[in-house]
Enzyme design. Sequence first.
Site, short mmCIF file in Angstrom:
data_model
loop_
_atom_site.label_atom_id
_atom_site.label_comp_id
_atom_site.label_asym_id
_atom_site.label_seq_id
_atom_site.Cartn_x
_atom_site.Cartn_y
_atom_site.Cartn_z
N HIS A 237 0.93 -1.30 0.02
CA HIS A 237 0.09 -0.15 -0.07
C HIS A 237 0.80 1.33 0.01
O HIS A 237 0.60 2.38 -0.29
CB HIS A 237 -1.10 -0.13 1.18
CG HIS A 237 -1.97 -0.96 1.10
ND1 HIS A 237 -3.28 -0.69 0.70
CD2 HIS A 237 -1.93 -2.44 1.15
CE1 HIS A 237 -3.88 -1.73 0.62
NE2 HIS A 237 -3.10 -2.86 0.98
N ASP B 157 3.64 9.44 -0.80
CA ASP B 157 2.53 8.49 -0.11
C ASP B 157 1.91 7.30 -1.37
O ASP B 157 2.18 7.71 -2.65
CB ASP B 157 1.19 9.61 -0.24
CG ASP B 157 0.17 9.38 0.80
OD1 ASP B 157 0.03 8.11 1.09
OD2 ASP B 157 -0.64 10.04 1.40
P1 ADQ Z 1 -3.00 6.08 4.87
O1 ADQ Z 1 -1.73 6.63 4.74
O2 ADQ Z 1 -4.15 6.11 5.90
O3 ADQ Z 1 -3.31 4.90 3.94
P2 ADQ Z 1 -5.35 7.44 2.85
O4 ADQ Z 1 -5.11 6.63 1.44
O5 ADQ Z 1 -5.31 9.02 2.63
O6 ADQ Z 1 -3.78 7.30 3.92
O7 ADQ Z 1 -6.54 6.74 3.45
C1 ADQ Z 1 -6.94 7.52 4.58
C2 ADQ Z 1 -8.31 7.06 5.01
O8 ADQ Z 1 -8.65 7.41 6.32
C3 ADQ Z 1 -9.30 7.87 3.92
O9 ADQ Z 1 -10.27 7.09 3.71
C4 ADQ Z 1 -9.82 8.98 4.85
O10 ADQ Z 1 -11.10 9.53 4.52
C5 ADQ Z 1 -9.65 8.48 6.44
N1 ADQ Z 1 -9.33 9.51 7.18
C6 ADQ Z 1 -8.09 10.38 7.07
N2 ADQ Z 1 -8.40 11.07 8.35
C7 ADQ Z 1 -9.44 11.08 8.80
C8 ADQ Z 1 -10.26 11.75 9.85
N3 ADQ Z 1 -9.70 12.89 10.63
N4 ADQ Z 1 -11.43 11.37 10.33
C9 ADQ Z 1 -11.92 9.99 9.56
N5 ADQ Z 1 -11.31 9.51 8.47
C10 ADQ Z 1 -9.97 10.06 8.13
C11 ADQ Z 1 -2.49 3.87 3.15
C12 ADQ Z 1 -1.46 4.48 2.55
C13 ADQ Z 1 -2.00 5.36 1.27
C14 ADQ Z 1 -3.04 4.50 0.73
C15 ADQ Z 1 -3.95 3.69 1.30
C16 ADQ Z 1 -4.58 2.72 0.70
O11 ADQ Z 1 -0.24 5.31 3.15
O12 ADQ Z 1 -1.01 5.79 0.51
O13 ADQ Z 1 -3.53 5.27 -0.41
O14 ADQ Z 1 -3.29 3.08 2.42
O15 ADQ Z 1 -3.91 1.86 0.06
#
Ligand code: ADQ
Length: 462
Positions: A158, A367
Amino acid sequence: MKRLVVISNRVAVAKARGAAGAQGGLAGALNSALKDRGGIWFGWSGQESEDPAGSINLQRHEGVTTATMDLPARDVEEYYNGYANSTLWPLFHYRLDLTEYERETGRGYERVNQRFADAVVPLIEPDDLVWVHDYHLIPLGERLRALGVTNRIGFFLHIPWPPTRLFVSLPFHERLVRTLLEYDLIGFQTDEWRGSFLHYCSKELSAEVDEETGTINFEGRSVIARTYPIGIDWEHFQAQGNMGEARNAHQRLLSSTRDRTAMIGVDRLDYSKGLPERIDGIGRFFDQHPERVRDLVFIQIAPPSREDVKSYQDIRMLLEQKTGQINGARSEVDVVPIRYVNRGYSHAELFGFFRGSKIGLVTPLRDGMNLVAKEYVAAQDPKDPGVLILSRFAGAAEQLGLDGKGAVLVNPYSPDDISDAILLALDMPLEERKARYEAMIGTIRDDNVQTWTDRFCTDLDA
Ligand code: ADQ
């Protein structure tokens, strides 16, 4: 369709989806896959206990069976806080300065991967597809093979795969990659991360690599490395947007910002997300355009994560300091330029906040993909969409940049670049906002988490 056995560090049951963001983008994705195919999701319970028998807790919830086990405190410290989150996570996000190399935590990592293998083997049936997730469990495939599992086993990373020059700073780097080559299929978020991996295989292992097909031939085995950009759960997210909770959140945001433009950032509190650099960019914008302090309010939602790791405590302090400095210097009795909220929200509420914000600011330093960027665009009103400002170093930029006609791409290390992008977004005419939105929305809707899962599982089964 073959049954699926999903193995990841943590397991999130369906009802937890969209709650706090602590588990990242993985949870929703895997629940959908398991509902469609049936099967089991195995992982760590998140609890510590010294139970040497490693007993497994089986549960069924909304059509998904989960199997979890506790880990001893020492394992959590060495495997999770240690090797996974203080070695692999920073290194894979290009942060050599934060990477710790401790032999002891490396041993803990191997020990826990063995524990996972021992515990999950009895749950695997002869025809199952086995799908292992993420950097916590890289050696798991090899451990399963050693225990006699002959099923098709796939692995999805990921997060980014770092360039070879950085990756070789990891002691035993070759050992780690050799374990990866025991899988049948290895998935990456972008062509860039996949390219770095193939480069390592050919340069350091002298493996025979076909860039085009992603085939790696090594010591008599053949493995495929492909790109599968993860997407959002489009239908579920749109349904969230129709809920009263989303409309309330939207209204709350609009009434509290009134005639100012809301700009939003939503991230786990993690140094890879570029939060202090983002605040510097906003500070630069106010320095360069002080007359616009009354036009813009920035809302940063950032729930804490991995609070036991020191670099995470540090980033939190730094962010509070920088936010305080700008608010101290730029606030009026009726104007506070930055609102910093240290908690999570439901996906329905986030939908409402995104919809009420005319600028989405997503500026990670690195990311794997970044689902927030996709969620922000998915929540926009097609008749009056907001502008996505996106780091060129997020995996999502490969899909959403669209040659300068989609997201406004920035270099997140440059405060001037961020400042220029904010100005551009603030003054962008409706026609251009619509055109950029139209350019991005197709891939966000169609390349969703269901197609992602289908593509991976179909290839794994082939
Ligand atoms: P993350 O690093 O966690 O994931 P991201 O892909 O942005 O990053 O996913 C975050 C998820 O958490 C989103 O669905 C978002 O809505 C939710 N989220 C974030 N902040 C929040 C908040 N304050 N309240 C509620 N929900 C919140 C890892 C990798 C990424 C990759 C994903 C999936 O680091 O690059 O995209 O896995 O593979």
